[in-house]
Design an enzyme around this catalytic site. Structure first.
Site, PDB file in Angstrom:
ATOM      1  N   HIS A  83       0.739  -1.291   0.004  1.00  0.00           N
ATOM      2  CA  HIS A  83       0.059  -0.061   0.007  1.00  0.00           C
ATOM      3  C   HIS A  83       0.836   1.274   0.037  1.00  0.00           C
ATOM      4  O   HIS A  83       0.405   2.420  -0.320  1.00  0.00           O
ATOM      5  CB  HIS A  83      -0.925   0.123   1.355  1.00  0.00           C
ATOM      6  CG  HIS A  83      -1.726  -1.130   1.363  1.00  0.00           C
ATOM      7  ND1 HIS A  83      -2.425  -1.655   0.554  1.00  0.00           N
ATOM      8  CD2 HIS A  83      -1.749  -2.127   2.460  1.00  0.00           C
ATOM      9  CE1 HIS A  83      -3.038  -2.705   0.875  1.00  0.00           C
ATOM     10  NE2 HIS A  83      -2.829  -3.151   1.992  1.00  0.00           N
ATOM     11  N   HIS A 112       5.235   6.777   6.789  1.00  0.00           N
ATOM     12  CA  HIS A 112       4.831   6.526   5.286  1.00  0.00           C
ATOM     13  C   HIS A 112       4.373   7.499   4.438  1.00  0.00           C
ATOM     14  O   HIS A 112       4.202   8.365   4.941  1.00  0.00           O
ATOM     15  CB  HIS A 112       4.011   5.265   5.492  1.00  0.00           C
ATOM     16  CG  HIS A 112       2.401   5.622   5.929  1.00  0.00           C
ATOM     17  ND1 HIS A 112       2.057   5.777   7.127  1.00  0.00           N
ATOM     18  CD2 HIS A 112       1.384   6.465   5.377  1.00  0.00           C
ATOM     19  CE1 HIS A 112       0.883   6.306   7.394  1.00  0.00           C
ATOM     20  NE2 HIS A 112       0.515   6.765   6.169  1.00  0.00           N
ATOM     21  N   HIS A 114       2.003   8.833   0.780  1.00  0.00           N
ATOM     22  CA  HIS A 114       1.211   8.890  -0.285  1.00  0.00           C
ATOM     23  C   HIS A 114       1.555   9.729  -1.360  1.00  0.00           C
ATOM     24  O   HIS A 114       1.995  10.868  -1.222  1.00  0.00           O
ATOM     25  CB  HIS A 114      -0.335   9.304   0.265  1.00  0.00           C
ATOM     26  CG  HIS A 114      -0.726   8.829   1.453  1.00  0.00           C
ATOM     27  ND1 HIS A 114      -1.441   7.562   1.598  1.00  0.00           N
ATOM     28  CD2 HIS A 114      -0.346   8.816   2.925  1.00  0.00           C
ATOM     29  CE1 HIS A 114      -1.734   6.889   2.983  1.00  0.00           C
ATOM     30  NE2 HIS A 114      -1.024   7.834   3.635  1.00  0.00           N
ATOM     31  N   HIS A 137       3.118  11.029   6.343  1.00  0.00           N
ATOM     32  CA  HIS A 137       2.604  10.814   7.443  1.00  0.00           C
ATOM     33  C   HIS A 137       3.296   9.963   8.518  1.00  0.00           C
ATOM     34  O   HIS A 137       4.084   9.045   8.259  1.00  0.00           O
ATOM     35  CB  HIS A 137       1.248   9.954   7.424  1.00  0.00           C
ATOM     36  CG  HIS A 137      -0.002  10.563   6.534  1.00  0.00           C
ATOM     37  ND1 HIS A 137      -1.018   9.873   5.789  1.00  0.00           N
ATOM     38  CD2 HIS A 137       0.075  11.848   6.274  1.00  0.00           C
ATOM     39  CE1 HIS A 137      -1.671  10.537   5.115  1.00  0.00           C
ATOM     40  NE2 HIS A 137      -1.157  11.928   5.362  1.00  0.00           N
ATOM     41  N   THR A 219      -6.510   7.205   7.091  1.00  0.00           N
ATOM     42  CA  THR A 219      -6.954   7.185   5.699  1.00  0.00           C
ATOM     43  C   THR A 219      -7.069   5.833   5.084  1.00  0.00           C
ATOM     44  O   THR A 219      -7.137   5.907   4.029  1.00  0.00           O
ATOM     45  CB  THR A 219      -6.305   8.323   5.082  1.00  0.00           C
ATOM     46  OG1 THR A 219      -4.807   7.689   4.720  1.00  0.00           O
ATOM     47  CG2 THR A 219      -5.992   9.494   5.400  1.00  0.00           C
ATOM     48  N   THR A 220      -6.481   4.824   5.848  1.00  0.00           N
ATOM     49  CA  THR A 220      -6.758   3.494   5.253  1.00  0.00           C
ATOM     50  C   THR A 220      -7.728   2.796   6.109  1.00  0.00           C
ATOM     51  O   THR A 220      -7.943   2.984   7.341  1.00  0.00           O
ATOM     52  CB  THR A 220      -5.484   2.698   5.035  1.00  0.00           C
ATOM     53  OG1 THR A 220      -4.819   2.863   6.298  1.00  0.00           O
ATOM     54  CG2 THR A 220      -4.522   3.573   4.172  1.00  0.00           C
TER      55      THR A 220
END
Ligand SMILES: *[C@@H]1O[C@H](CO)[C@@H](O)[C@H](O)[C@H]1NC(C)=O
Ligand SMILES: *[C@@H]1O[C@H](CO)[C@@H](O)[C@H](O)[C@H]1NC(C)=O
Ligand SMILES: *[C@@H]1O[C@H](CO)[C@@H](O)[C@H](O)[C@H]1NC(C)=O
Ligand SMILES: [Zn+2]
Length: 277
Positions: A83, A112, A114, A137, A219-220
């Site tokens: 992801h 991590h 995005h 994040h 957000t996941t």
């Protein structure tokens, strides 16, 4: 019921790489997350959001206190979980944050990213409806709750320090090593252990006095509404080439070219802006 909670538990630790049941396209994309995860579909405090500067409430919070952010990270674990790419640590000085809108101390858990297919999109939170090519994040958990897993089930349990990037033509020196390390984790599930890593200060060099803060969610999946968001207003520079390295990572189906969730309704929430002036 049993199946539901088994999936919940497995996917709760998505960052450890066990859970492969959500994605960003087609029938496992963000519009379908709500079918399995109540909060993703029906929560009222979901992230990300569009932050409109004309609608924020300006407030002067106490200073943010960054501890051990100036120490080079030790015993770093870099992993492609299908992801995103996750940076965690298993030794050395643990960075922590307190102050600002936070009541208590929050320890570093992992960071991590995005990103999007092009430099025109990729961030999860937007500012004035503007998207940025990359968003970092940094996930911090409240130490009062004892562990990340326990904190992730409390309404004030997590703080996410979020940094936005802009694309430039010149490489960011602080990311040269990281860009090389990304090449080592292109395959899903692959990971690498690194002993020398930059400090979090060097990883996030930008003004940290101006930020937006609001109550939101992961957000996941499972989209738990447990996050105090701190979204820094000033950006970090990264070259087009360095940004491209993220898009070369593999996901569950080919290249992981984009992994941002679309913005969610604000509902009754207020976004605050810290302004030290
Ligand atoms: C935000 O941007 C999108 C895409 O560029 C556009 O469709 C939308 O109308 C914009 N919304 C506002 C409130 O400006
Ligand atoms: C938080 O980090 C500090 C070091 O900064 C450490 O002493 C403490 O044990 C950590 N707390 C938890 C709950 O992990
Ligand atoms: C804590 O976990 C329970 C059981 O899974 C869940 O119903 C509840 O919504 C969680 N609380 C938060 C704040 O996420
Ligand atoms: Zn994230």
């Amino acid at each position: 019921m049993l199946l539901g909670s088994a999936i919940f538990v497995m996917c709760f630790f998505a960052d450890l790489g066990f859970c492969q049941d959500f994605g960003y396209d087609g029938t496992i994309g963000p519009n379908f997350w709500g079918e399995r995860y109540q909060n993703c579909g029906h929560g009222k405090l979901q992230s990300p959001i569009d932050i409109e500067e004309t609608d924020v409430i300006v407030q002067k919070f106490p200073p943010l206190i960054f501890k051990n952010f100036d120490e080079p990270l030790e015993s770093v674990h870099l992993k492609n979980n299908g992801h995103t790419v996750v940076v965690s640590i298993s030794g050395g000085a643990v960075p922590s944050i307190s102050g600002g809108p936070l009541a208590g101390t929050y320890n570093f858990s992992q960071l991590h990213f995005h990103w999007g297919k092009t430099d025109e999109e990729g961030s999860e939170n937007l500012i004035n409806n503007q998207s940025f090519p990359l968003e970092l994040h940094m996930v911090m958990f409240k130490t009062d709750h004892g562990s990340f897993a326990e904190a992730a089930n409390e309404t004030d349990g997590l703080a996410v320090l979020s940094f936005l990037y802009i694309a430039t033509s010149e490489d960011n020196e602080n990311y040269e090593q990281f860009a090389e390390q990304l090449l080592l984790v292109q395959d899903v599930g692959s990971s690498v252990d690194i002993n020398g890593f930059v400090s979090l200060d060097d990883f996030t060099t930008t003004d940290r006095n101006h930020y937006f803060t609001y109550r939101g969610s992961l957000t996941t999946p499972p989209c738990s509404e447990v996050v105090i968001w701190i979204e820094f207003k000033n950006t970090i520079k990264l070259s087009h080439n360095q940004l491209q390295e993220f898009r070369e990572l593999s996901g569950q189906e080919g290249k992981l070219e984009h992994n941002f969730r679309p913005i969610q309704p604000l509902h009754d929430r207020v976004v605050y802006m810290n302004s030290p002036e």
